[in-house]
Design an enzyme around this catalytic site. Structure first.
Site, PDB file in Angstrom:
ATOM      1  N   TYR A 139     108.683  41.811  51.855  1.00  0.00           N
ATOM      2  CA  TYR A 139     107.156  41.386  52.532  1.00  0.00           C
ATOM      3  C   TYR A 139     107.778  40.054  53.407  1.00  0.00           C
ATOM      4  O   TYR A 139     107.187  40.782  54.584  1.00  0.00           O
ATOM      5  CB  TYR A 139     106.527  40.793  51.413  1.00  0.00           C
ATOM      6  CG  TYR A 139     105.048  40.521  52.567  1.00  0.00           C
ATOM      7  CD1 TYR A 139     104.495  40.991  52.475  1.00  0.00           C
ATOM      8  CD2 TYR A 139     105.022  38.829  52.320  1.00  0.00           C
ATOM      9  CE1 TYR A 139     102.821  40.531  53.804  1.00  0.00           C
ATOM     10  CE2 TYR A 139     103.704  37.918  52.877  1.00  0.00           C
ATOM     11  CZ  TYR A 139     102.656  38.948  53.221  1.00  0.00           C
ATOM     12  OH  TYR A 139     102.143  38.846  53.673  1.00  0.00           O
TER      13      TYR A 139
ATOM     14  N   SER B  58     103.676  35.018  58.474  1.00  0.00           N
ATOM     15  CA  SER B  58     103.143  34.508  57.302  1.00  0.00           C
ATOM     16  C   SER B  58     104.606  33.230  57.003  1.00  0.00           C
ATOM     17  O   SER B  58     105.666  33.642  57.301  1.00  0.00           O
ATOM     18  CB  SER B  58     103.233  35.773  56.212  1.00  0.00           C
ATOM     19  OG  SER B  58     103.718  35.076  54.738  1.00  0.00           O
TER      20      SER B  58
ATOM     21  N   GLY C 103      88.196  40.942  54.092  1.00  0.00           N
ATOM     22  CA  GLY C 103      89.048  39.683  53.404  1.00  0.00           C
ATOM     23  C   GLY C 103      89.506  39.238  54.403  1.00  0.00           C
ATOM     24  O   GLY C 103      88.597  38.433  55.720  1.00  0.00           O
ATOM     25  N   ILE C 104      90.772  39.123  55.348  1.00  0.00           N
ATOM     26  CA  ILE C 104      90.535  37.631  56.628  1.00  0.00           C
ATOM     27  C   ILE C 104      90.501  38.681  57.673  1.00  0.00           C
ATOM     28  O   ILE C 104      89.757  38.362  58.728  1.00  0.00           O
ATOM     29  CB  ILE C 104      92.140  37.426  56.585  1.00  0.00           C
ATOM     30  CG1 ILE C 104      92.750  36.561  55.323  1.00  0.00           C
ATOM     31  CG2 ILE C 104      92.349  36.904  57.926  1.00  0.00           C
ATOM     32  CD1 ILE C 104      93.748  35.858  54.879  1.00  0.00           C
ATOM     33  N   GLY C 105      90.527  40.007  57.603  1.00  0.00           N
ATOM     34  CA  GLY C 105      90.360  41.179  58.696  1.00  0.00           C
ATOM     35  C   GLY C 105      88.727  40.406  58.893  1.00  0.00           C
ATOM     36  O   GLY C 105      88.643  40.781  60.101  1.00  0.00           O
TER      37      GLY C 105
END
Length: 296
Positions: free
Chosen positions: A166, A141, A13-15
């Site tokens: 979250y 986020s 993913g983004i990582g």
């Protein structure tokens, strides 16, 4: 000696896209994750981008504070032994839990989105300071805008709603990021937050489709909000990683600190609540209570 970086949750993913972007700019990159197979695939991709500076995978359960401490010890020892500085730490780890869970006896979202990166960062500060000029990048986020702003305890009163919990954990981490930047000003360690915006990931394709993750009042608007989220999270992870890569590498940010890099990979104003001194103080107290730097 070259530039070195560590990316948590960096095997997919983004990582992973962040790790690849750092490798492309000349970094030797270590990715951290739980799955060895995904780790091996990530290293293979990193090496294809930058064969001169091979990548590395380190297994760690970042949902365990003991696992975080063990990882920090390993990283510090490795850099001390090699004499190579750690110049970038990207705290990319994060998760949303549709149903309430606990890790180490603490609500899971607060652990994984704040206490884990907080503890890792604090334990690696001597290593990052020794490698200065260095950078810390904490992934944030837009969900911070939906967070309850009460931090007298790990969990606010009322029922559990995943999206708000979250966002609250991300707000805690953003407040910590800005507070840390002020604390480290002048040390050569710069601190940034990076908002990836949206991307098609396991989080957005799974948990975000469940209307029960928001409070009943917001649930009435969920069909409209979810369509908006679907549009904003349809892009590739490589686009969402640009804010973290920019925060970690952009030369125009050299010597600067306490900046939020937005989804367009440009500095943006931080959410007002994250700059509230009372929230920062409350988050600091909670963090020290539930993630002490010396293991109890």
């Amino acid at each position: 000696m070259g530039k070195t970086a560590m990316v948590t949750a960096g095997t997919a993913g983004i990582g992973l896209e962040t790790a690849l972007g750092l490798a492309a700019t000349g970094f030797s990159v270590t990715v951290v994750g739980r799955n060895a197979e995904r780790g091996a695939r990530a290293v293979e991709r990193i090496n294809a981008v930058n064969p001169a500076r091979p990548g590395r995978f380190l297994p760690a359960d970042l949902g365990s504070l003991e696992g975080v401490r063990a990882l920090a010890d390993r990283i510090a020892d490795d850099h001390a032994a090699s004499g190579e500085p750690l110049t970038v730490l990207v705290n990319n780890v994060g998760a949303m839990f549709a149903d309430r869970q606990e890790l180490d006896g603490v609500e899971a979202s607060f652990v994984l989105n704040h206490l884990s990166p907080y503890l890792l960062t604090e334990l690696l500060l001597p290593t990052l300071t020794a490698g200065a000029p260095s950078r810390i990048v904490n992934v944030t986020s837009a969900a911070v805008g939906f967070a309850k702003r009460e931090f007298d305890a790990v969990e606010p009163p009322g029922g559990y709603y995943a999206f708000h919990w979250y966002g609250r954990a991300k707000l805690a981490n953003l407040a910590y990021t800005l507070d840390l930047a002020a604390r480290l000003d002048g040390t050569g360690v710069s601190v940034f937050a990076a908002d990836p915006g949206g991307a098609a990931t396991d989080l957005t394709n799974g948990t975000m489709t469940d209307p029960k993750i928001v409070s009943p009042a917001l649930r009435l608007l969920w069909p409209l909000l979810h369509r908006t989220f679907e549009r904003s999270t349809a892009g590739p992870a490589s686009e969402a990683a640009k804010s973290s890569i920019t925060a970690a590498t952009d030369e125009s940010l050299a010597g600067r600190t306490g900046i939020v890099i937005g989804a367009q990979a440009q500095p943006v104003s931080p959410h007002r609540a994250a700059a509230d001194r009372r929230i920062a103080d409350a988050v600091r107290r909670l963090s020290r209570q539930h993630a002490p730097l010396v293991a109890p």
